[in-house]
Design an enzyme around this catalytic site. Sequence first.
Site, PDB file in Angstrom:
ATOM      1  N   HIS A  72       5.342   6.526  -8.549  1.00  0.00           N
ATOM      2  CA  HIS A  72       4.033   7.016  -8.132  1.00  0.00           C
ATOM      3  C   HIS A  72       4.128   7.531  -6.704  1.00  0.00           C
ATOM      4  CE1 HIS A  72       1.091   4.952 -11.169  1.00  0.00           C
ATOM      5  NE2 HIS A  72       2.107   5.544 -11.766  1.00  0.00           N
ATOM      6  N   TYR A 200      -8.475   3.379  -7.343  1.00  0.00           N
ATOM      7  CA  TYR A 200      -9.270   2.320  -6.725  1.00  0.00           C
ATOM      8  C   TYR A 200     -10.667   2.892  -6.510  1.00  0.00           C
ATOM      9  CZ  TYR A 200      -4.910  -0.173  -5.647  1.00  0.00           C
ATOM     10  OH  TYR A 200      -3.708  -0.827  -5.730  1.00  0.00           O
ATOM     11  N   PRO A 292      -5.647  -9.161  -4.680  1.00  0.00           N
ATOM     12  CA  PRO A 292      -4.799  -8.161  -5.344  1.00  0.00           C
ATOM     13  C   PRO A 292      -5.041  -6.729  -4.888  1.00  0.00           C
ATOM     14  CG  PRO A 292      -6.501  -8.964  -6.834  1.00  0.00           C
ATOM     15  CD  PRO A 292      -6.565  -9.826  -5.611  1.00  0.00           C
ATOM     16  N   LYS A 296      -0.079  -6.458  -2.914  1.00  0.00           N
ATOM     17  CA  LYS A 296       0.867  -6.997  -1.941  1.00  0.00           C
ATOM     18  C   LYS A 296       1.440  -8.364  -2.309  1.00  0.00           C
ATOM     19  CE  LYS A 296       0.811  -3.499   0.537  1.00  0.00           C
ATOM     20  NZ  LYS A 296       1.931  -2.624   0.231  1.00  0.00           N
ATOM     21  N   TYR A 384       0.690   0.960   2.001  1.00  0.00           N
ATOM     22  CA  TYR A 384       0.748   0.818   0.551  1.00  0.00           C
ATOM     23  C   TYR A 384       2.183   0.874   0.042  1.00  0.00           C
ATOM     24  CZ  TYR A 384      -1.161   1.019  -4.177  1.00  0.00           C
ATOM     25  OH  TYR A 384      -1.505   0.719  -5.471  1.00  0.00           O
TER      26      TYR A 384
END
Length: 389
Positions: A72, A200, A292, A296, A384
Amino acid sequence: MRTSVVIIGGGPAGLLLGQHLNRAGIDNVILERRTRDHVLGRIRAGVLEIGTVEQMRSVGLGARMDRKGFVHDGTIISYNNDEIRIDFAVHTDRSVLVYGQTEVTRDLYEGRDADGAQTLFEVDNAVIEDATTDAPFVTFTRNDQGHRIDCDYIAGCDGFHGVSRPTIPAEVRREYEKVYPFGWLGILSETPPVHDELIYANSDAGFALCSMRNANLSRYYIQCDASDDPASWSDQAFWDELRRRIPGAYADILQTGPSIEKSIAPLRSFVCEPMQWGRLFLCGDAAHIVPPTGAKGLNTAASDVYYLANALKRHYLDADGAALAGYSERALARVWKAERFSWWMTRLLHHFPDQSAFDHKMQMAEVAFLKSNAEAQSVLAQNYVGLPY
């Protein structure tokens, strides 16, 4: 029995540490309270930072991951129908890999089997003894018989409810915790993911996450009350609520199906300091928990393993007497940065029960700033894909 390092906990953190030690020729034994099938049956997140990916490769277990994982190069942040794509490749020249934690664990067990390293399952009543002396040992029962393993060091990789952290006296450890007033209701379904990257989503209806395991297996979440019962949510009610919370373009093409797993995960942040006491070292959930949001948990455990494995190798292979002394400080420096990022993402994307109209406007302003500011997107991307070790 005697070994160099006893690893308590046969999840991914303990297994990855064991694999590092095996490759370096350092004897170790893993003690696991559950059965192997139980450990492999746990449904967990599957977004791997580049550091976790590189560790799997470095211990010789990257082939299946590289073949079956999904690279990704970005992720979607949305507020109602307003979308922001965070481009990891542009901002960091790095990526993440979607590869289920169950698959990581399976690869690690197969690697351990190939090395002939010892793992003892269904271990009960483990007790860590003399951790502050030069001769620590662990006692336990297995098959109704008592056992003892003498060792040089003990790695506590046994999770939040394990025996390792409570072994550190209460007057020595300091614990920091934030419990969030909501949970995530998640389902696993044998359906194609709605998007080839994670979404998200914040909306007037609440938070949602569209995730995936592979091309035909999707993982979806919605924010819910922490006291909800998963059984009270029908599949149809879940899909209807998910559609309300994600941008309309994705709601229109969402493919639904029967859930094959449904559960509610509470959200909390937790850190224990220090992460070492004498010859006992904590790794992963034994020392810290993150919500979550931002994926991480496994990755922060992997960073602990990186620091501890390298310190143990320097100790045993290079006779570096000071290598282990700095483990806690090095690990915690990165842990707190991961905690900050997870806390920030959680605050940005969720509805809080006491949230005022001003708080709501601040969330909207934060999203607007993120959309318009390349530097803000870069900061999110750097966190991220994973901060350097």
